[in-house]
Design a protein around this motif. Structure first.
Motif, PDB file in Angstrom:
ATOM      1  N   PRO A   1      11.222  23.734 -35.884  1.00  0.00           N
ATOM      2  CA  PRO A   1       9.852  23.287 -35.366  1.00  0.00           C
ATOM      3  C   PRO A   1       9.552  22.686 -34.274  1.00  0.00           C
ATOM      4  N   ASN A   2      10.554  22.132 -33.548  1.00  0.00           N
ATOM      5  CA  ASN A   2      10.374  21.255 -32.273  1.00  0.00           C
ATOM      6  C   ASN A   2      10.153  22.537 -31.137  1.00  0.00           C
ATOM      7  N   ALA A   3      11.215  23.502 -31.250  1.00  0.00           N
ATOM      8  CA  ALA A   3      11.340  24.500 -30.318  1.00  0.00           C
ATOM      9  C   ALA A   3      10.118  25.412 -30.474  1.00  0.00           C
ATOM     10  N   PHE A   4       9.702  25.612 -31.581  1.00  0.00           N
ATOM     11  CA  PHE A   4       8.590  26.299 -32.030  1.00  0.00           C
ATOM     12  C   PHE A   4       7.275  25.684 -31.397  1.00  0.00           C
ATOM     13  N   GLU A   5       7.073  24.641 -31.560  1.00  0.00           N
ATOM     14  CA  GLU A   5       5.921  23.593 -31.153  1.00  0.00           C
ATOM     15  C   GLU A   5       6.027  24.073 -29.441  1.00  0.00           C
ATOM     16  N   ILE A   6       6.926  23.763 -28.905  1.00  0.00           N
ATOM     17  CA  ILE A   6       7.107  23.625 -27.358  1.00  0.00           C
ATOM     18  C   ILE A   6       6.714  25.159 -26.863  1.00  0.00           C
ATOM     19  N   ILE A   7       7.449  26.093 -27.490  1.00  0.00           N
ATOM     20  CA  ILE A   7       7.143  27.334 -26.908  1.00  0.00           C
ATOM     21  C   ILE A   7       5.576  28.052 -27.305  1.00  0.00           C
ATOM     22  N   ASP A   8       5.202  27.477 -28.736  1.00  0.00           N
ATOM     23  CA  ASP A   8       3.947  28.006 -28.896  1.00  0.00           C
ATOM     24  C   ASP A   8       2.821  27.299 -27.970  1.00  0.00           C
ATOM     25  N   LYS A   9       2.970  26.289 -27.575  1.00  0.00           N
ATOM     26  CA  LYS A   9       2.131  25.443 -26.621  1.00  0.00           C
ATOM     27  C   LYS A   9       2.296  26.172 -25.346  1.00  0.00           C
ATOM     28  N   SER A  10       3.175  26.815 -24.974  1.00  0.00           N
ATOM     29  CA  SER A  10       3.269  27.380 -23.631  1.00  0.00           C
ATOM     30  C   SER A  10       2.698  28.712 -23.358  1.00  0.00           C
ATOM     31  N   GLY A  11       2.248  29.309 -24.581  1.00  0.00           N
ATOM     32  CA  GLY A  11       1.784  30.590 -24.745  1.00  0.00           C
ATOM     33  C   GLY A  11       2.534  31.824 -24.808  1.00  0.00           C
ATOM     34  N   ILE A  12       4.001  31.794 -24.750  1.00  0.00           N
ATOM     35  CA  ILE A  12       4.956  32.724 -24.924  1.00  0.00           C
ATOM     36  C   ILE A  12       4.982  33.230 -26.158  1.00  0.00           C
ATOM     37  N   LYS A  13       5.036  34.420 -26.219  1.00  0.00           N
ATOM     38  CA  LYS A  13       5.217  35.031 -27.699  1.00  0.00           C
ATOM     39  C   LYS A  13       6.711  35.295 -27.868  1.00  0.00           C
ATOM     40  N   VAL A  14       6.710  34.791 -29.445  1.00  0.00           N
ATOM     41  CA  VAL A  14       8.024  35.015 -29.670  1.00  0.00           C
ATOM     42  C   VAL A  14       8.215  36.114 -31.157  1.00  0.00           C
ATOM     43  N   TYR A  15       9.409  36.879 -30.863  1.00  0.00           N
ATOM     44  CA  TYR A  15       9.487  37.903 -32.075  1.00  0.00           C
ATOM     45  C   TYR A  15      10.868  37.597 -32.707  1.00  0.00           C
ATOM     46  N   LYS A  16      10.874  38.055 -33.906  1.00  0.00           N
ATOM     47  CA  LYS A  16      12.164  37.912 -34.766  1.00  0.00           C
ATOM     48  C   LYS A  16      12.715  39.209 -34.776  1.00  0.00           C
ATOM     49  N   CYS A  17      14.066  39.249 -34.786  1.00  0.00           N
ATOM     50  CA  CYS A  17      15.065  40.480 -34.910  1.00  0.00           C
ATOM     51  C   CYS A  17      15.984  40.117 -35.736  1.00  0.00           C
TER      52      CYS A  17
ATOM     53  N   SER B   1      21.069  45.665 -26.748  1.00  0.00           N
ATOM     54  CA  SER B   1      20.409  46.682 -26.198  1.00  0.00           C
ATOM     55  C   SER B   1      19.700  47.546 -27.274  1.00  0.00           C
ATOM     56  N   SER B   2      19.734  47.369 -28.582  1.00  0.00           N
ATOM     57  CA  SER B   2      19.102  48.022 -29.595  1.00  0.00           C
ATOM     58  C   SER B   2      17.797  46.925 -29.608  1.00  0.00           C
ATOM     59  N   VAL B   3      17.991  45.498 -29.589  1.00  0.00           N
ATOM     60  CA  VAL B   3      16.732  44.741 -29.715  1.00  0.00           C
ATOM     61  C   VAL B   3      15.733  45.136 -28.592  1.00  0.00           C
ATOM     62  N   LEU B   4      16.085  45.387 -27.490  1.00  0.00           N
ATOM     63  CA  LEU B   4      15.287  45.865 -26.303  1.00  0.00           C
ATOM     64  C   LEU B   4      14.618  47.176 -26.700  1.00  0.00           C
ATOM     65  N   LYS B   5      15.272  47.823 -27.298  1.00  0.00           N
ATOM     66  CA  LYS B   5      14.604  49.207 -27.793  1.00  0.00           C
ATOM     67  C   LYS B   5      13.604  49.082 -29.088  1.00  0.00           C
ATOM     68  N   LYS B   6      14.074  48.283 -29.714  1.00  0.00           N
ATOM     69  CA  LYS B   6      13.197  48.054 -30.987  1.00  0.00           C
ATOM     70  C   LYS B   6      11.720  47.154 -30.407  1.00  0.00           C
ATOM     71  N   PHE B   7      11.926  46.309 -29.428  1.00  0.00           N
ATOM     72  CA  PHE B   7      10.837  45.627 -28.749  1.00  0.00           C
ATOM     73  C   PHE B   7      10.216  46.814 -28.229  1.00  0.00           C
ATOM     74  N   GLY B   8      10.433  47.607 -27.342  1.00  0.00           N
ATOM     75  CA  GLY B   8       9.812  48.471 -26.598  1.00  0.00           C
ATOM     76  C   GLY B   8       8.942  49.614 -27.274  1.00  0.00           C
ATOM     77  N   LYS B   9       9.531  49.795 -28.571  1.00  0.00           N
ATOM     78  CA  LYS B   9       8.838  50.756 -29.455  1.00  0.00           C
ATOM     79  C   LYS B   9       7.860  49.938 -30.488  1.00  0.00           C
ATOM     80  N   GLY B  10       7.615  48.434 -30.150  1.00  0.00           N
ATOM     81  CA  GLY B  10       6.822  47.644 -31.020  1.00  0.00           C
ATOM     82  C   GLY B  10       7.062  47.514 -32.528  1.00  0.00           C
ATOM     83  N   GLU B  11       8.412  47.508 -32.688  1.00  0.00           N
ATOM     84  CA  GLU B  11       8.897  47.435 -33.820  1.00  0.00           C
ATOM     85  C   GLU B  11       9.408  46.030 -34.476  1.00  0.00           C
TER      86      GLU B  11
END
Length: 119
Positions: A73-89, A95-105
């Motif tokens: 909750p604390n990290a989420f609140e700080i990052i959410d207020k900053s406007g940075i998008k967070v993705y779950k994997c 290297s596979s994470v980056l590929k999935k992100f690039g494909k919008g997965e």
């Protein structure tokens, strides 16, 4: 674009760490120039407030996106207020994470996970 990934190690084949505040490293990948910067997570050994320390460390790097397993909750609140998008994997090679992100997965995290209280 600068992408921060919570990771178990420093290599591209290192696995994504499902923990944000207590991950061992942050790998920061600059997709524009191809540079990779690896930071040891300052929050990993905190008695408390690991997510807050980790969030501030990543924000100081001016990243555009964070990819991790979950945020407390604390990290989420700080990052959410900053406007940075967070993705779950899931815990796969960075290297596979980056590929999935690039494909919008990857799914955007829109709420925090449970508080961990020093775990």
């Amino acid at each position: 674009m600068k992408i921060a990934i919570s990771a178990h190690g420093v290599e591209a084949n290192s696995l994504l760490d499902m923990r944000f505040g207590r991950c061992k490293y942050f790998q920061i990948h600059n997709t524009d120039g191809g540079e990779i910067k690896v930071l040891e997570n300052n929050g990993q050994f905190s008695g408390g407030g690991a997510g807050i320390a980790a969030a501030q460390q990543v924000l100081d790097e001016n990243v555009d996106v964070i990819i991790t397993g979950s945020l407390g909750p604390n990290a989420f609140e700080i990052i959410d207020k900053s406007g940075i998008k967070v993705y779950k994997c899931e815990s796969i090679a960075v290297s596979s994470v980056l590929k999935k992100f690039g494909k919008g997965e990857l799914k955007e995290l829109t709420q925090s996970g449970p508080a961990h209280h020093g775990i």
